[in-house]
Design a protein around this motif. Structure first.
Motif, PDB file in Angstrom:
ATOM      1  N   ARG B 304       2.747  -0.514   7.441  1.00  0.00           N
ATOM      2  CA  ARG B 304       2.241   0.998   6.898  1.00  0.00           C
ATOM      3  C   ARG B 304       2.756   1.228   5.539  1.00  0.00           C
ATOM      4  O   ARG B 304       2.220   2.056   4.872  1.00  0.00           O
ATOM      5  CB  ARG B 304       2.905   2.018   7.821  1.00  0.00           C
ATOM      6  CG  ARG B 304       2.231   1.802   9.111  1.00  0.00           C
ATOM      7  CD  ARG B 304       2.682   3.100  10.006  1.00  0.00           C
ATOM      8  NE  ARG B 304       1.803   3.139  11.163  1.00  0.00           N
ATOM      9  CZ  ARG B 304       1.777   4.452  11.774  1.00  0.00           C
ATOM     10  NH1 ARG B 304       2.515   5.483  11.812  1.00  0.00           N
ATOM     11  NH2 ARG B 304       0.987   4.329  13.014  1.00  0.00           N
ATOM     12  N   LYS B 305       3.685   0.572   5.131  1.00  0.00           N
ATOM     13  CA  LYS B 305       4.517   0.970   3.991  1.00  0.00           C
ATOM     14  C   LYS B 305       3.317   0.774   2.730  1.00  0.00           C
ATOM     15  O   LYS B 305       3.339   1.239   1.789  1.00  0.00           O
ATOM     16  CB  LYS B 305       5.704   0.195   3.605  1.00  0.00           C
ATOM     17  CG  LYS B 305       6.779   0.891   4.660  1.00  0.00           C
ATOM     18  CD  LYS B 305       8.220   0.156   4.557  1.00  0.00           C
ATOM     19  CE  LYS B 305       9.010   0.820   5.630  1.00  0.00           C
ATOM     20  NZ  LYS B 305      10.271  -0.163   5.642  1.00  0.00           N
ATOM     21  N   ASP B 306       2.989  -0.673   2.842  1.00  0.00           N
ATOM     22  CA  ASP B 306       1.915  -1.034   1.802  1.00  0.00           C
ATOM     23  C   ASP B 306       0.593  -0.303   1.944  1.00  0.00           C
ATOM     24  O   ASP B 306      -0.061  -0.011   0.760  1.00  0.00           O
ATOM     25  CB  ASP B 306       1.579  -2.623   1.823  1.00  0.00           C
ATOM     26  CG  ASP B 306       2.819  -3.484   1.778  1.00  0.00           C
ATOM     27  OD1 ASP B 306       3.892  -2.797   0.970  1.00  0.00           O
ATOM     28  OD2 ASP B 306       3.156  -4.389   2.384  1.00  0.00           O
ATOM     29  N   ALA B 307       0.203   0.043   3.297  1.00  0.00           N
ATOM     30  CA  ALA B 307      -1.268   0.537   3.283  1.00  0.00           C
ATOM     31  C   ALA B 307      -1.263   1.672   4.376  1.00  0.00           C
ATOM     32  O   ALA B 307      -1.169   1.481   5.499  1.00  0.00           O
ATOM     33  CB  ALA B 307      -2.016  -0.441   3.789  1.00  0.00           C
ATOM     34  N   PRO B 308      -0.717   2.989   3.853  1.00  0.00           N
ATOM     35  CA  PRO B 308      -0.574   3.857   4.809  1.00  0.00           C
ATOM     36  C   PRO B 308      -1.473   4.500   5.635  1.00  0.00           C
ATOM     37  O   PRO B 308      -2.792   4.254   5.173  1.00  0.00           O
ATOM     38  CB  PRO B 308      -0.031   5.107   3.961  1.00  0.00           C
ATOM     39  CG  PRO B 308      -0.429   4.797   2.628  1.00  0.00           C
ATOM     40  CD  PRO B 308      -0.765   3.297   2.660  1.00  0.00           C
ATOM     41  N   HIS B 309      -1.446   4.890   6.852  1.00  0.00           N
ATOM     42  CA  HIS B 309      -2.532   5.289   7.648  1.00  0.00           C
ATOM     43  C   HIS B 309      -3.115   6.792   7.111  1.00  0.00           C
ATOM     44  O   HIS B 309      -2.719   7.280   6.142  1.00  0.00           O
ATOM     45  CB  HIS B 309      -2.011   5.478   9.008  1.00  0.00           C
ATOM     46  CG  HIS B 309      -0.907   6.657   9.171  1.00  0.00           C
ATOM     47  ND1 HIS B 309      -1.111   8.104   9.153  1.00  0.00           N
ATOM     48  CD2 HIS B 309       0.398   6.489   9.439  1.00  0.00           C
ATOM     49  CE1 HIS B 309       0.132   8.799   9.049  1.00  0.00           C
ATOM     50  NE2 HIS B 309       1.077   7.693   9.404  1.00  0.00           N
TER      51      HIS B 309
END
Lengths: 310, 310
Positions: B304-309
């Motif tokens: 999630r840190k690289d690609a947040p929801h």
């Protein structure tokens, strides 16, 4: 797909968003894909529609091996003849699908599987369109089909089901089998049950649309991405597992079920749902929201390779 | 927590699994944590219980900065005096919690928030235990609390709620606010609604326990980890969004709701649930299943840190 297997031959009937996603998925996993659509414009637009799914698959599943081929077919016969799997993505309309099946069935190889992507219809409604209903399975993908691994399967011919499952697994999918034909298959029944309570909480004033979505995504949704609902109660039972959970908390769970809501999509509730997602979208249009969703799904899928779910 | 802020002082009352997870979470995020438990053995076991959560937090949130401190306190007074936030994790028993609140309240600083981790009880049931009910909020974490970010909050004092939310955010949590006191808060209502349909499908023979869990984890669960349920229907409506979805498919959604099941946890259904999770566990005991769950959660959180929801 291992090199010992012959290249699968996949026919995609209907080149809308779902059909294009299937085509990209099977091409990415090395299949020989033939696409047909009754509308020449839709057929011609297929390569363009496949561009983004193919790029996303290169990120989500970089180890899939060499690309397969894609052929655009002007006739159903060209697409279907010799196919191992025919994936039908026609409109959700029984006569339209029955007409298509009547064209397709005489062209099918003996071993071929005719699979419908239908979401709203059932095998029992679709199978009367065939001389031999055993040729048909329902094989419902979950949107977006090239990223979400689930394919829900129902049919009556165990051999065909097993062959179809092997083809879906070869394309990185997770096939899941129903024992009984059911409207909404499994996943949309679960989604519908959850959304009913989500809408009830909006109607009842318990929480705002965006708070409910945030609770889901940061709570049970995150957990359900790694652990099933039944298994979660097994772990919730401590050392006693599911048996301990049911013995101690079964009655309180039944009381909780009785207290869940039955909302109505009244004009007021509809207005609140629209206002809520508008606040939550915070100015982002559908394309931007889909793009964020897909990036997050790709990251989640890559994370699973290092740490598989339960 | 930014360096400009004073170090938060957090009291943890009750050092079971939930209390130990809270203690580890706040220590990992730099707080001054004081732990009390009425049972000396439980208190003494706290550092051991915190070991695994602390190691998992080091993986899940490596950028949290320097660790805070943990003090084991022999008296409630030592733990609570001067605390900004008192997180209560007593047994789910109203008189037990009311007795504890009667001890705690005279010791609270004016600005302090008394937060109950209660899952089964409500603010309305708990607040009569205080002279000043505004001091109390319910702040329900979702298991395992140090990994799943959600904290569901209800209370009546907007300032205290805002201060508590800031403290939870400082510990990497996602606080979500209820507008109205409700049994099951948000997340367990959603989980209960979904599980009702999951149990119904087992009872009705639609699918096996392990098939339903596989469908959830590889389908809607995965998607709900990046996209809320309301927002999913917004995207399902195409260019028309939620408004288009409701206009075209609202009536069919209401019919689907009416067709969902109402299962009973009969002995036969209970036996099938136990047999199903036993097949699904495939010989793995509870500890091994939890370990797999936690590794997968940590990987999902890092992704999630690289690609947040959405």
């Amino acid at each position: 797909m291992t090199t010992a297997q012959p290249t699968p031959k996949i026919a995609i009937l209907g080149a809308g968003l779902i059909g294009a996603a299937w085509a990209a998925l099977f091409q990415h996993h090395g299949a020989d894909v033939r696409v047909w659509d009754p509308h020449p414009d839709a057929l011609a637009a297929t390569p363009k529609r496949m561009t983004k799914p193919l790029a996303q698959l290169a990120e989500a599943a970089p180890d899939a091996g060499p690309l397969g081929s894609v052929t655009l077919c002007e006739t159903v016969a060209e697409a279907v003849t010799g196919a191992d799997l025919v994936q039908e993505n026609a409109p959700e309309n029984i006569p339209v699908k029955h007409d298509l099946y009547a064209q397709v069935e005489p062209l099918l190889a003996d071993h071929a599987v005719l699979a419908s992507s239908t979401s709203a219809l059932t095998w029992s409604e679709l199978s009367p369109g065939l001389q031999d209903p055993a040729r048909l399975i329902t094989a419902h993908p979950f949107n977006p089909p090239h990223l979400v691994p689930l394919v829900e399967i129902y049919g009556t011919d165990a051999d065909r089901i097993a062959r179809a499952e092997a083809l879906y697994r070869g394309a990185g999918r997770v096939p899941v089998r129903l024992n009984k034909d059911a409207t909404g298959h499994i996943a949309n029944r679960l989604a519908s049950a959850l959304w009913r309570e989500a809408v009830f909480m909006v109607q009842d004033g318990i929480a705002d649309v965006e708070a409910i979505d945030a609770a889901l995504v940061n709570g049970p949704g995150l957990r359900w991405s790694v652990l099933g609902a039944h298994m979660a109660y097994h772990l919730g039972g401590g050392a006693g597992g599911m048996q301990g959970y049911l013995a101690h908390l079964g009655p309180s769970q039944e009381r909780r079920w009785a207290a869940l809501g039955s909302p109505t999509l009244s004009p007021e509730v509809q207005a609140e749902l629209v206002a809520g997602v508008t606040r939550e979208a915070a100015g982002r249009d559908i394309a931007e929201l889909e793009d964020t969703r897909d990036k997050a799904l790709i990251a989640a899928l890559r994370a699973r390779k290092d740490a598989p779910h339960v």
